[in-house]
Design an enzyme around this catalytic site. Sequence first.
Site, PDB file in Angstrom:
ATOM      1  N   HIS A   1       0.874  -1.180   0.000  1.00  0.00           N
ATOM      2  CA  HIS A   1       0.000   0.000   0.000  1.00  0.00           C
ATOM      3  C   HIS A   1       0.914   1.233   0.000  1.00  0.00           C
ATOM      4  O   HIS A   1       2.044   1.177   0.515  1.00  0.00           O
ATOM      5  CB  HIS A   1      -0.847  -0.042   1.279  1.00  0.00           C
ATOM      6  CG  HIS A   1      -1.843   1.055   1.442  1.00  0.00           C
ATOM      7  ND1 HIS A   1      -1.502   2.302   1.903  1.00  0.00           N
ATOM      8  CD2 HIS A   1      -3.183   1.088   1.232  1.00  0.00           C
ATOM      9  CE1 HIS A   1      -2.596   3.051   1.963  1.00  0.00           C
ATOM     10  NE2 HIS A   1      -3.630   2.340   1.571  1.00  0.00           N
TER      11      HIS A   1
ATOM     12  N   ASP B   1       3.287  -4.868   7.993  1.00  0.00           N
ATOM     13  CA  ASP B   1       2.062  -4.072   7.874  1.00  0.00           C
ATOM     14  C   ASP B   1       0.881  -5.037   8.016  1.00  0.00           C
ATOM     15  O   ASP B   1       0.577  -5.804   7.097  1.00  0.00           O
ATOM     16  CB  ASP B   1       2.061  -3.368   6.509  1.00  0.00           C
ATOM     17  CG  ASP B   1       0.773  -2.586   6.267  1.00  0.00           C
ATOM     18  OD1 ASP B   1      -0.187  -2.752   7.050  1.00  0.00           O
ATOM     19  OD2 ASP B   1       0.722  -1.831   5.278  1.00  0.00           O
TER      20      ASP B   1
ATOM     21  N   GLN C   1      -4.195  -5.419   6.816  1.00  0.00           N
ATOM     22  CA  GLN C   1      -5.174  -6.341   6.216  1.00  0.00           C
ATOM     23  C   GLN C   1      -5.121  -7.732   6.813  1.00  0.00           C
ATOM     24  O   GLN C   1      -5.724  -8.659   6.262  1.00  0.00           O
ATOM     25  CB  GLN C   1      -4.961  -6.412   4.695  1.00  0.00           C
ATOM     26  CG  GLN C   1      -5.192  -5.117   3.977  1.00  0.00           C
ATOM     27  CD  GLN C   1      -6.575  -4.522   4.214  1.00  0.00           C
ATOM     28  OE1 GLN C   1      -7.488  -5.205   4.678  1.00  0.00           O
ATOM     29  NE2 GLN C   1      -6.728  -3.249   3.915  1.00  0.00           N
TER      30      GLN C   1
ATOM     31  N   LYS D   1     -10.097  -1.032  10.770  1.00  0.00           N
ATOM     32  CA  LYS D   1     -10.173  -2.218   9.922  1.00  0.00           C
ATOM     33  C   LYS D   1     -10.381  -3.482  10.750  1.00  0.00           C
ATOM     34  O   LYS D   1     -10.482  -4.579  10.202  1.00  0.00           O
ATOM     35  CB  LYS D   1      -8.892  -2.345   9.083  1.00  0.00           C
ATOM     36  CG  LYS D   1      -8.754  -1.269   8.007  1.00  0.00           C
ATOM     37  CD  LYS D   1      -7.544  -1.537   7.144  1.00  0.00           C
ATOM     38  CE  LYS D   1      -7.060  -0.318   6.395  1.00  0.00           C
ATOM     39  NZ  LYS D   1      -7.872   0.009   5.219  1.00  0.00           N
TER      40      LYS D   1
ATOM     41  N   CYS E   1      -4.881   2.593  -3.574  1.00  0.00           N
ATOM     42  CA  CYS E   1      -3.645   3.124  -2.989  1.00  0.00           C
ATOM     43  C   CYS E   1      -2.510   2.112  -3.135  1.00  0.00           C
ATOM     44  O   CYS E   1      -1.696   1.928  -2.221  1.00  0.00           O
ATOM     45  CB  CYS E   1      -3.828   3.512  -1.519  1.00  0.00           C
ATOM     46  SG  CYS E   1      -5.104   4.725  -1.272  1.00  0.00           S
TER      47      CYS E   1
END
Length: 400
Positions: free
Chosen positions: A111, A190, A193, A216, A354
């Site tokens: 991202h 990261d 997700q 999220k 993104c």
Amino acid sequence: MLVAGDREEKPLAFLDSTATTQKPACVIDAMDDFYREHYSSVKRGVYRLSARTTEAFEAARKNVAKFLNAASEDEIVFTRGTTESINLVAWSYGRKFFDAGDEILISGLEHHANIVSWQIVAEMKGAKIKVIPVKDDGDLDLDALPGLLTARTKMVAVTHVSNAVGTVNPIAEIIAIVRANAPQAKILIDGAQSASHIKVDVQKLDCDFFVFSGHKIYGPTGVGVLYGKYAVLDSMPPWHGGGEMIKNVTFEKTTYADVPARFEAGTPAIAEVIGLGKAIEWLNRVGLDEIRQHESKLVEYALKRLAEIPQVKVLGNPKERGALLSVTLDGIAVSDAAMILDEENVAVRSGHHCAQPVMDRFGVDATLRLSFGAYTLERDIDRFVAGIQRVLRLFLGVEH
Ligand code: 7TS
């Protein structure tokens, strides 16, 4: 659920949980209750109301630490989200430890938050960005990884799950390869997700940093998490100056607070932190393994239904897929399709997500992305498929 303000609408099929999740009532209630009944600041008063708020705030930090299996709650820094967590590491760790000629290794599935943050500090320090390539199936080319690691690699920052393709990266394997080939490198995962889909144990993984966003994982916007190994965080200078991040201030010299307070300047997002703590309690009750199973079945179902339509092309075919699919349509712009889907009250994101380098890698400008959460049902996917069938009728005159 209806779109607010339009009672005549068809029920909403929300297929954009990768962008942000809907909230369980317990999260909304906890924030509402805090504002109505218990509102005060944290760490700023001896009065009981503030002491209780501080307790609730710190209880949320403990929840997060347990959720990630961090060694201590002092390894949990509250930020505004994934983006801010990555920027914090770049501006603090990067500013202190990166030198000209050093290398920052990211992947081709990132991202923009995990690209641009590093580019800014790389430019400032004369460091170089290197990229792990992506194969046609959407998996990272891990055969290339050892060759990309050198004695100058200072940071490896990789996403756990791609928000644009859906690839679940084998982060345990990636971390092992990095440790073996570049023991001096720090590793940031990261988890934007993955945190609400896959159980994470930061001690077992042995990453230096793990970051995610509250919104999220069924929590509110405006709050996120930076996990960092204590010794690594403790080696880092503050990046924001202000209240509560100091030990002592004079006009001549300021000494800084211990970790994590050193990185939490100013009045924090108190209600949001409390909401995030509730969201984690909710996730623990529902069970991440159950959610993963449910979402895997939805992915399988969606792939099966979409295979019925030859004009739909699914981006990539990774070995392991998270709770999302990206598709393109032969001969139809995805933005046109998204508008028709909106008429059907099917909410999907269209665009580059993104992740422009991912789009470039696959030679597309944009995709339609359908993504799932704990509350997603097969009938939401059926609504998407019916919407696509209407798009094909309208634009190509094709019946399926
Ligand atoms: N990293 C990944 C992998 C992401 O998917 C996102 C947000 C971020 C970082 C940034 O998170 P934020 O909460 O700080 O904005 N991804 C998306 C998306 O796919 N659609 O909307 C936001």
